[in-house]
Design a protein around this motif. Structure first.
Motif, PDB file in Angstrom:
ATOM      1  N   VAL A 178      14.779  10.470 -15.401  1.00  0.00           N
ATOM      2  CA  VAL A 178      13.478   9.852 -15.621  1.00  0.00           C
ATOM      3  C   VAL A 178      13.022   9.312 -14.273  1.00  0.00           C
ATOM      4  O   VAL A 178      13.802   8.700 -13.545  1.00  0.00           O
ATOM      5  CB  VAL A 178      13.548   8.736 -16.661  1.00  0.00           C
ATOM      6  CG1 VAL A 178      12.200   8.029 -16.779  1.00  0.00           C
ATOM      7  CG2 VAL A 178      13.975   9.293 -18.011  1.00  0.00           C
ATOM      8  N   THR A 179      11.766   9.540 -13.959  1.00  0.00           N
ATOM      9  CA  THR A 179      11.225   9.166 -12.658  1.00  0.00           C
ATOM     10  C   THR A 179      10.094   8.168 -12.821  1.00  0.00           C
ATOM     11  O   THR A 179       9.286   8.279 -13.751  1.00  0.00           O
ATOM     12  CB  THR A 179      10.715  10.415 -11.931  1.00  0.00           C
ATOM     13  OG1 THR A 179      11.806  11.330 -11.730  1.00  0.00           O
ATOM     14  CG2 THR A 179      10.135  10.044 -10.581  1.00  0.00           C
ATOM     15  N   LEU A 180      10.055   7.195 -11.934  1.00  0.00           N
ATOM     16  CA  LEU A 180       8.940   6.253 -11.879  1.00  0.00           C
ATOM     17  C   LEU A 180       8.321   6.365 -10.487  1.00  0.00           C
ATOM     18  O   LEU A 180       8.914   5.931  -9.500  1.00  0.00           O
ATOM     19  CB  LEU A 180       9.410   4.820 -12.142  1.00  0.00           C
ATOM     20  CG  LEU A 180       8.307   3.772 -12.181  1.00  0.00           C
ATOM     21  CD1 LEU A 180       7.416   3.982 -13.415  1.00  0.00           C
ATOM     22  CD2 LEU A 180       8.884   2.361 -12.199  1.00  0.00           C
ATOM     23  N   GLN A 181       7.156   6.978 -10.432  1.00  0.00           N
ATOM     24  CA  GLN A 181       6.414   7.084  -9.177  1.00  0.00           C
ATOM     25  C   GLN A 181       5.549   5.850  -9.033  1.00  0.00           C
ATOM     26  O   GLN A 181       4.725   5.568  -9.908  1.00  0.00           O
ATOM     27  CB  GLN A 181       5.553   8.351  -9.177  1.00  0.00           C
ATOM     28  CG  GLN A 181       4.687   8.502  -7.943  1.00  0.00           C
ATOM     29  CD  GLN A 181       5.507   8.758  -6.688  1.00  0.00           C
ATOM     30  OE1 GLN A 181       6.456   9.528  -6.706  1.00  0.00           O
ATOM     31  NE2 GLN A 181       5.137   8.096  -5.589  1.00  0.00           N
ATOM     32  N   MET A 182       5.734   5.143  -7.934  1.00  0.00           N
ATOM     33  CA  MET A 182       5.022   3.880  -7.728  1.00  0.00           C
ATOM     34  C   MET A 182       4.153   4.003  -6.476  1.00  0.00           C
ATOM     35  O   MET A 182       4.668   4.203  -5.370  1.00  0.00           O
ATOM     36  CB  MET A 182       6.019   2.730  -7.567  1.00  0.00           C
ATOM     37  CG  MET A 182       7.014   2.631  -8.712  1.00  0.00           C
ATOM     38  SD  MET A 182       8.037   1.148  -8.627  1.00  0.00           S
ATOM     39  CE  MET A 182       8.914   1.436  -7.090  1.00  0.00           C
ATOM     40  N   ASN A 183       2.854   3.902  -6.671  1.00  0.00           N
ATOM     41  CA  ASN A 183       1.895   3.994  -5.572  1.00  0.00           C
ATOM     42  C   ASN A 183       1.159   2.673  -5.408  1.00  0.00           C
ATOM     43  O   ASN A 183       1.151   1.837  -6.300  1.00  0.00           O
ATOM     44  CB  ASN A 183       0.897   5.112  -5.844  1.00  0.00           C
ATOM     45  CG  ASN A 183       1.554   6.475  -5.935  1.00  0.00           C
ATOM     46  OD1 ASN A 183       2.561   6.746  -5.292  1.00  0.00           O
ATOM     47  ND2 ASN A 183       0.985   7.344  -6.764  1.00  0.00           N
ATOM     48  N   SER A 184       0.524   2.512  -4.260  1.00  0.00           N
ATOM     49  CA  SER A 184      -0.263   1.306  -3.978  1.00  0.00           C
ATOM     50  C   SER A 184       0.540   0.048  -4.261  1.00  0.00           C
ATOM     51  O   SER A 184       0.058  -0.892  -4.912  1.00  0.00           O
ATOM     52  CB  SER A 184      -1.565   1.311  -4.808  1.00  0.00           C
ATOM     53  OG  SER A 184      -2.333   2.454  -4.525  1.00  0.00           O
ATOM     54  N   GLY A 244       0.789  -1.217   0.000  1.00  0.00           N
ATOM     55  CA  GLY A 244       0.000   0.000   0.000  1.00  0.00           C
ATOM     56  C   GLY A 244       0.825   1.272   0.000  1.00  0.00           C
ATOM     57  O   GLY A 244       0.288   2.365  -0.184  1.00  0.00           O
ATOM     58  N   GLY A 245       2.112   1.130   0.222  1.00  0.00           N
ATOM     59  CA  GLY A 245       2.998   2.286   0.269  1.00  0.00           C
ATOM     60  C   GLY A 245       3.460   2.740  -1.098  1.00  0.00           C
ATOM     61  O   GLY A 245       3.030   2.209  -2.133  1.00  0.00           O
ATOM     62  N   SER A 246       4.360   3.716  -1.091  1.00  0.00           N
ATOM     63  CA  SER A 246       4.844   4.324  -2.334  1.00  0.00           C
ATOM     64  C   SER A 246       6.362   4.413  -2.318  1.00  0.00           C
ATOM     65  O   SER A 246       6.991   4.505  -1.257  1.00  0.00           O
ATOM     66  CB  SER A 246       4.274   5.737  -2.492  1.00  0.00           C
ATOM     67  OG  SER A 246       2.861   5.716  -2.566  1.00  0.00           O
ATOM     68  N   LEU A 247       6.923   4.391  -3.511  1.00  0.00           N
ATOM     69  CA  LEU A 247       8.336   4.665  -3.726  1.00  0.00           C
ATOM     70  C   LEU A 247       8.473   5.477  -5.000  1.00  0.00           C
ATOM     71  O   LEU A 247       7.637   5.365  -5.909  1.00  0.00           O
ATOM     72  CB  LEU A 247       9.153   3.377  -3.853  1.00  0.00           C
ATOM     73  CG  LEU A 247       9.483   2.595  -2.581  1.00  0.00           C
ATOM     74  CD1 LEU A 247      10.163   1.280  -2.945  1.00  0.00           C
ATOM     75  CD2 LEU A 247      10.371   3.411  -1.659  1.00  0.00           C
ATOM     76  N   ARG A 248       9.556   6.245  -5.060  1.00  0.00           N
ATOM     77  CA  ARG A 248       9.845   7.041  -6.241  1.00  0.00           C
ATOM     78  C   ARG A 248      11.242   6.672  -6.718  1.00  0.00           C
ATOM     79  O   ARG A 248      12.226   6.944  -6.040  1.00  0.00           O
ATOM     80  CB  ARG A 248       9.779   8.527  -5.897  1.00  0.00           C
ATOM     81  CG  ARG A 248       9.903   9.476  -7.077  1.00  0.00           C
ATOM     82  CD  ARG A 248       9.761  10.909  -6.567  1.00  0.00           C
ATOM     83  NE  ARG A 248       9.818  11.890  -7.629  1.00  0.00           N
ATOM     84  CZ  ARG A 248       8.752  12.344  -8.280  1.00  0.00           C
ATOM     85  NH1 ARG A 248       7.551  11.899  -7.951  1.00  0.00           N
ATOM     86  NH2 ARG A 248       8.872  13.243  -9.228  1.00  0.00           N
ATOM     87  N   LEU A 249      11.294   6.045  -7.882  1.00  0.00           N
ATOM     88  CA  LEU A 249      12.571   5.655  -8.479  1.00  0.00           C
ATOM     89  C   LEU A 249      13.042   6.741  -9.431  1.00  0.00           C
ATOM     90  O   LEU A 249      12.239   7.347 -10.134  1.00  0.00           O
ATOM     91  CB  LEU A 249      12.441   4.340  -9.235  1.00  0.00           C
ATOM     92  CG  LEU A 249      11.917   3.138  -8.450  1.00  0.00           C
ATOM     93  CD1 LEU A 249      11.970   1.883  -9.327  1.00  0.00           C
ATOM     94  CD2 LEU A 249      12.690   2.928  -7.172  1.00  0.00           C
TER      95      LEU A 249
END
Length: 124
Positions: free
Chosen positions: A79-85, A15-20
């Motif tokens: 380049v960014t990958l925002q990952m949610n849920s 359920g958390g998020s990370l930003r690569l």
């Protein structure tokens, strides 16, 4: 020549998020589409998302559609990958890759330059 370095991975609860982030060197970077792939233990490397050279087009695998967002800043060469849920099944090493030949976006063989990857672990 383009060099890519991923960062931002880590351990997160479901359920958390990370930003690569994918940091690039090389003047040609802004001309290339950049994709994100992931590889879990014992599995093949699989497509996650891609952003076109100017950021105008993005595509996602169905498994991450609506949860992940890819974007780029050519001035900063990132380049960014925002990952949610995030879910446990998202656990993998995540790689960014640049497509210099414009040969396609969805297969690892379409890409010419790769980073070394960053580990993402999602606990249940």
């Amino acid at each position: 020549q383009v060099q890519l370095v991923e960062s931002g991975g880590g351990l997160v609860q479901a359920g958390g998020s990370l930003r690569l982030s994918c940091a690039a060197s090389g003047r040609a970077f802004s001309k290339y589409a950049v994709g994100w792939f992931r590889q879990a233990p014992g599995k093949e490397r699989e497509f996650v998302a891609v952003v076109s050279w100017n950021g105008g087009s993005t595509y996602y695998d169905d498994s991450v559609q609506g949860r992940f967002t890819v974007s780029r800043d050519n001035a900063k060469k990132t380049v960014t990958l925002q990952m949610n849920s995030l879910q446990p099944e998202d656990t993998a090493v995540y790689y960014c890759a640049a497509d210099a030949r414009a040969s396609g976006w969805y297969e690892p063989d379409d890409y010419d330059y790769w980073g070394r990857g960053t580990q993402v672990t999602v606990s249940s």
